[in-house]
Write a protein that holds these residues in place. Structure first.
Motif, PDB file in Angstrom:
ATOM      1  N   ALA A 279      62.430 -23.026  43.042  1.00 17.04           N
ATOM      2  CA  ALA A 279      63.836 -22.942  43.467  1.00 17.04           C
ATOM      3  C   ALA A 279      64.751 -22.875  42.241  1.00 17.04           C
ATOM      4  O   ALA A 279      65.681 -22.056  42.180  1.00 17.04           O
TER       5      ALA A 279
ATOM      6  N   TRP B 125      64.384 -19.549  40.399  1.00 20.93           N
ATOM      7  CA  TRP B 125      65.063 -18.454  41.109  1.00 20.93           C
ATOM      8  C   TRP B 125      66.576 -18.518  40.839  1.00 20.93           C
ATOM      9  O   TRP B 125      67.213 -17.491  40.569  1.00 20.93           O
TER      10      TRP B 125
ATOM     11  N   TYR C 236      68.988 -15.745  39.237  1.00 14.72           N
ATOM     12  CA  TYR C 236      70.107 -15.205  40.013  1.00 14.72           C
ATOM     13  C   TYR C 236      71.430 -15.380  39.277  1.00 14.72           C
ATOM     14  O   TYR C 236      72.255 -14.465  39.226  1.00 14.72           O
TER      15      TYR C 236
ATOM     16  N   ILE D  32      70.179 -22.715  48.939  1.00 11.93           N
ATOM     17  CA  ILE D  32      68.741 -22.682  48.652  1.00 11.93           C
ATOM     18  C   ILE D  32      68.076 -23.649  49.615  1.00 11.93           C
ATOM     19  O   ILE D  32      68.618 -24.726  49.883  1.00 11.93           O
TER      20      ILE D  32
ATOM     21  N   THR E 166      67.218 -16.090  55.938  1.00  8.22           N
ATOM     22  CA  THR E 166      67.113 -15.516  54.588  1.00  8.22           C
ATOM     23  C   THR E 166      67.212 -13.997  54.704  1.00  8.22           C
ATOM     24  O   THR E 166      67.912 -13.336  53.930  1.00  8.22           O
TER      25      THR E 166
ATOM     26  N   CYS F 252      67.705 -18.218  48.959  1.00  5.52           N
ATOM     27  CA  CYS F 252      66.314 -18.426  48.519  1.00  5.52           C
ATOM     28  C   CYS F 252      65.693 -19.512  49.375  1.00  5.52           C
ATOM     29  O   CYS F 252      66.296 -20.572  49.552  1.00  5.52           O
TER      30      CYS F 252
ATOM     31  N   GLY G 171      57.661 -18.128  47.508  1.00  2.00           N
ATOM     32  CA  GLY G 171      59.105 -18.222  47.691  1.00  2.00           C
ATOM     33  C   GLY G 171      59.680 -16.883  48.144  1.00  2.00           C
ATOM     34  O   GLY G 171      59.088 -15.835  47.905  1.00  2.00           O
TER      35      GLY G 171
ATOM     36  N   CYS H  60      63.505 -14.488  48.838  1.00  2.00           N
ATOM     37  CA  CYS H  60      64.956 -14.393  48.676  1.00  2.00           C
ATOM     38  C   CYS H  60      65.519 -13.316  49.594  1.00  2.00           C
ATOM     39  O   CYS H  60      64.776 -12.510  50.168  1.00  2.00           O
TER      40      CYS H  60
ATOM     41  N   SER I  80      63.944  -9.964  42.394  1.00  2.00           N
ATOM     42  CA  SER I  80      63.448 -11.192  41.769  1.00  2.00           C
ATOM     43  C   SER I  80      62.027 -11.037  41.262  1.00  2.00           C
ATOM     44  O   SER I  80      61.190 -10.392  41.909  1.00  2.00           O
TER      45      SER I  80
ATOM     46  N   VAL J  33      60.387 -14.784  43.182  1.00  2.00           N
ATOM     47  CA  VAL J  33      60.062 -14.884  44.616  1.00  2.00           C
ATOM     48  C   VAL J  33      60.040 -13.488  45.236  1.00  2.00           C
ATOM     49  O   VAL J  33      60.449 -12.515  44.605  1.00  2.00           O
TER      50      VAL J  33
ATOM     51  N   THR K 235      61.220 -10.644  47.902  1.00  2.00           N
ATOM     52  CA  THR K 235      62.415 -10.272  48.663  1.00  2.00           C
ATOM     53  C   THR K 235      62.031 -10.096  50.140  1.00  2.00           C
ATOM     54  O   THR K 235      61.039  -9.452  50.461  1.00  2.00           O
TER      55      THR K 235
END
Ligand code: GYE
Length: 327
Positions: A141, A144, A148, A249, A261, A268, A303, A305, A311, A314, A316
């Motif tokens: 987390a 990410w 970002y 998040i 999400t 995220c 993970g 996003c 990313s 993680v 998408t």
């Protein structure tokens, strides 16, 4: 470790390998002290145990919902000992305070599996553990967010999971490790939302009162249900979230969490896989066969996003990913 992990992953992913009881063979009595019913994750985890530990598979499962009460959980373990269960599975509400009862399980000669969350006790006191790496989830987390924000400063609020649970402790620890490398971030407050939607909403309402709509940029919620509650509080206060707005998040990546999400409300969502019963069952089968088992079997996580965000940390979100999420 690697061998067991590979086996666990294969079985978890295939999800179809069930063991059939031989006719006339006695069912193995499994006692599971479940945390409670606080979240969608928890309900999925409970259902998964009922789906896997069936009589057809050779098990008699008694699952006790301990309603987030640590003392009750200790009592229920002692009841399982008194009833001479074949295996005791513990999902510890809090990580501390387990030494005595674990010793009692051991003295009774009952193999003990710690599942999902972890205990703060020597691993000599239990047979084996199965679960995710909560600290790694927190790190994901954080990484990410760093990716970002790309160097931009941020004021961060945290809605923690239940105080004293390894899930909350690990996620905070992991996120804080990354935050420590980012002096441009400020964690302005961190409060317990008890892993519930209601808790998330109440904490967020008080954050909004204290810091105002302009006083924060990011809300880190330790699970999806808390994130829904935080959204309710922000909706009521007219505060927007999403790309270019407040950043939410979350953790768990349940079907609903990933839906939010995919639609860009949560930016995220770090997975914590609740589908763990098959792995626990296979550990039990291995023990039944007299095989050595590793002290810990990791349940792998991923993970995600929101669409439009690139990313390397993680994945998408897409419709296809969501279609694969049943829980
Ligand atoms: O994240 C939360 C649940 O222990 C990993 O507990 C689990 C956590 C999960 O209530 O939703």
């Amino acid at each position: 470790m690697k061998k067991i992990l590979a086996l666990a992953c294969t079985i978890a992913m295939a999800g179809t390998m069930f063991v059939t009881a031989n006719a006339g063979e006695e069912l193995l009595k499994i006692g599971y002290v479940q945390v409670g019913h606080e979240s969608d994750w928890r309900m999925a985890n409970t259902q998964n145990y009922y789906d896997v530990f069936t009589e057809e598979a050779g098990f008699e499962l008694e699952l006790i919902d301990c309603d987030n009460d640590h003392a009750r959980q200790l009592t229920e373990v002692r009841n399982f000992i008194a009833k001479d269960f074949d295996y005791i599975v513990i999902d510890p509400i809090q990580s501390a305070g387990w030494d005595n009862v674990l010793k009692e399980v051991q003295d009774a000669g009952i193999p003990c599996i710690i599942a999902d969350r972890s205990v703060d006790a020597s691993d000599d006191l239990y047979t084996t553990a199965v679960g995710t790496d909560m600290t790694a989830e927190g790190v994901t987390a954080g990484q990410w967010l760093a990716e970002y924000l790309a160097g931009e400063g941020a004021k961060i609020l945290v809605i923690e999971g239940s105080t004293g649970s390894s899930a909350a402790i690990g996620r905070s620890e992991g996120f804080n490790q990354v935050a420590a490398e980012h002096p441009e971030w400020e964690i302005i407050d961190s409060q317990d939302g008890d892993f519930t939607q209601n808790g998330g909403q109440q904490v967020m309402e008080s954050f909004i009162k204290t810091y105002g709509a302009d006083g924060f940029d990011v809300v880190v919620c330790h699970n999806d249900n808390e994130a829904y509650g935080a959204m309710d509080a922000m909706d009521a206060a007219g505060i927007k979230y999403g790309v270019g707005e407040k950043i939410i998040i979350s953790f768990d990546a349940t079907n609903e969490g990933l839906t939010r999400t995919l639609n860009g409300q949560i930016l995220c969502d770090v997975e914590c896989n609740p589908i763990q019963a098959v792995i626990v069952m296979n550990v039990i089968k291995a023990l039944q066969n007299g095989e050595e088992v590793e002290k810990f079997t990791l349940v792998p996580d991923e993970g995600f996003c929101a669409p439009g965000i690139e990313s390397e940390i993680v994945t998408t979100m897409t419709d296809e990913v969501l279609a694969g999420r049943k829980y």
